[in-house]
Design a protein around this motif. Sequence first.
Motif, short mmCIF file in Angstrom:
data_model
loop_
_atom_site.label_atom_id
_atom_site.label_comp_id
_atom_site.label_asym_id
_atom_site.label_seq_id
_atom_site.Cartn_x
_atom_site.Cartn_y
_atom_site.Cartn_z
N ILE A 1 0.84 -1.20 0.00
CA ILE A 1 0.00 0.00 0.00
C ILE A 1 0.88 1.25 0.00
O ILE A 1 1.83 1.35 0.76
N GLU A 2 0.53 2.17 -0.86
CA GLU A 2 1.25 3.45 -0.94
C GLU A 2 0.35 4.56 -0.40
O GLU A 2 -0.78 4.74 -0.85
N VAL A 3 0.86 5.30 0.58
CA VAL A 3 0.12 6.43 1.13
C VAL A 3 0.40 7.65 0.25
O VAL A 3 1.55 8.03 0.04
N ILE A 4 -0.65 8.25 -0.26
CA ILE A 4 -0.48 9.34 -1.24
C ILE A 4 -0.58 10.72 -0.61
O ILE A 4 -0.66 11.72 -1.31
N GLY A 5 -0.54 10.78 0.71
CA GLY A 5 -0.52 12.08 1.35
C GLY A 5 -1.84 12.43 2.00
O GLY A 5 -2.83 11.72 1.88
N MET A 6 -1.84 13.57 2.71
CA MET A 6 -3.03 13.98 3.45
C MET A 6 -3.56 15.30 2.89
O MET A 6 -2.81 16.24 2.66
N ARG A 7 -4.86 15.34 2.68
CA ARG A 7 -5.55 16.56 2.26
C ARG A 7 -6.23 17.19 3.48
O ARG A 7 -6.76 16.48 4.33
N GLU A 8 -6.24 18.50 3.57
CA GLU A 8 -6.90 19.21 4.66
C GLU A 8 -8.25 19.72 4.20
O GLU A 8 -8.33 20.57 3.31
N GLY A 9 -9.31 19.20 4.82
CA GLY A 9 -10.67 19.59 4.44
C GLY A 9 -11.36 20.47 5.46
O GLY A 9 -12.53 20.83 5.29
N HIS A 10 -10.65 20.83 6.54
CA HIS A 10 -11.16 21.75 7.57
C HIS A 10 -12.49 21.27 8.17
O HIS A 10 -13.33 22.11 8.54
N ASP A 11 -12.67 19.97 8.24
CA ASP A 11 -13.89 19.39 8.80
C ASP A 11 -15.15 19.95 8.16
O ASP A 11 -16.21 20.04 8.79
#
Length: 340
Positions: A215-225
């Motif tokens: 599995i490759e983790v492609i990073g985190m997006r910030e959606g501000h809840d």
Amino acid sequence: MADIAAASHMSLATVDRVLNRRKGVSSRTIERVLKAAVELGYLNPEAHEQLAAPRPPNIVFLLPMGTNPYLRLLGEKVRAVADAHSRDQPPIRCFFIDSFDAKALAAGIRQHARWADGIAFMGIDHPLVREAIEEVGASGTRLVTIVSDLPHPARETYIGLDNQVAGRTAAYLLGRFCGGRKGSVALVAGSRTYRAHSERETGFLSLIEELQPGIEVIGMREGHDDRNENYQHALALIEQHPDLVGIYNVGGSSDGIARALTQKQKSGDIVFIGHGLTHDTRRLLIEGTMDAVINSDPDQVISATLAHFNGVAQASTRNHHLQHLKIELILRENIPLQYV
């Protein structure tokens, strides 16, 4: 009250503060005013004893406003406790401030410290907030972080999940649910300014590659809840990564991600794990769009916070420890009825 002020050689404002048990009056002044009130027949001995007893602390909860259903639920429960409190219980107030806004949180802490003996808040890791709690803590207001910590000598304790453990739990579940499939996994968070979110990310990353090397983790997006931002992020992730096998929502507003999965007909194909058992995540579990919810019982957050403020009476007894609450792992088949 004017007669009591004259007899005790105190101002009318001080008499009002004593009789209404307001913040910021010394025990010596309280006894002086109450003695005059008894001598004048304004109070009987029973009322004197009640007013002379230690005053329950004024407590304020500061929570982020927005579309995060878990935080709205937490706020509703705090206000329900506040509405039900008796005279001998701590007066409680709950306020929502602009989410992810360090300036607004710092201003709120300073403003509400005028009334509150104790403030419970979700920490934002920012110099403005650290400066505010330094100032307010030095003036005697007690500070507790809930849900998301901000380690600082001025805060007495943190009450909430061990968020690194929560992230590792999400990684373990996602890896097991993927069942050996290879592909990419994405994380969606509110903001890294909340240590809860950055700690969950750290915990997740520390285990997922070890557990699932395919599995490759492609990073985190910030959606501000925000459900609409989360929806747009999820749509982009699905379109840009055809091999996407899992999404871990580190923050709240999972319904936005679920809407994208449903629209793209990926429900059940992409493993989806999130936080906070609320009406929306409960529905998503039942429908099969979500696979697991990592939860912290909001009633436990509130009761542990109130117990702390009530149980630590003197500054000399304070300690800077953590109160990690039990992680609840909710699946489709074990949804607690009390959350209905």
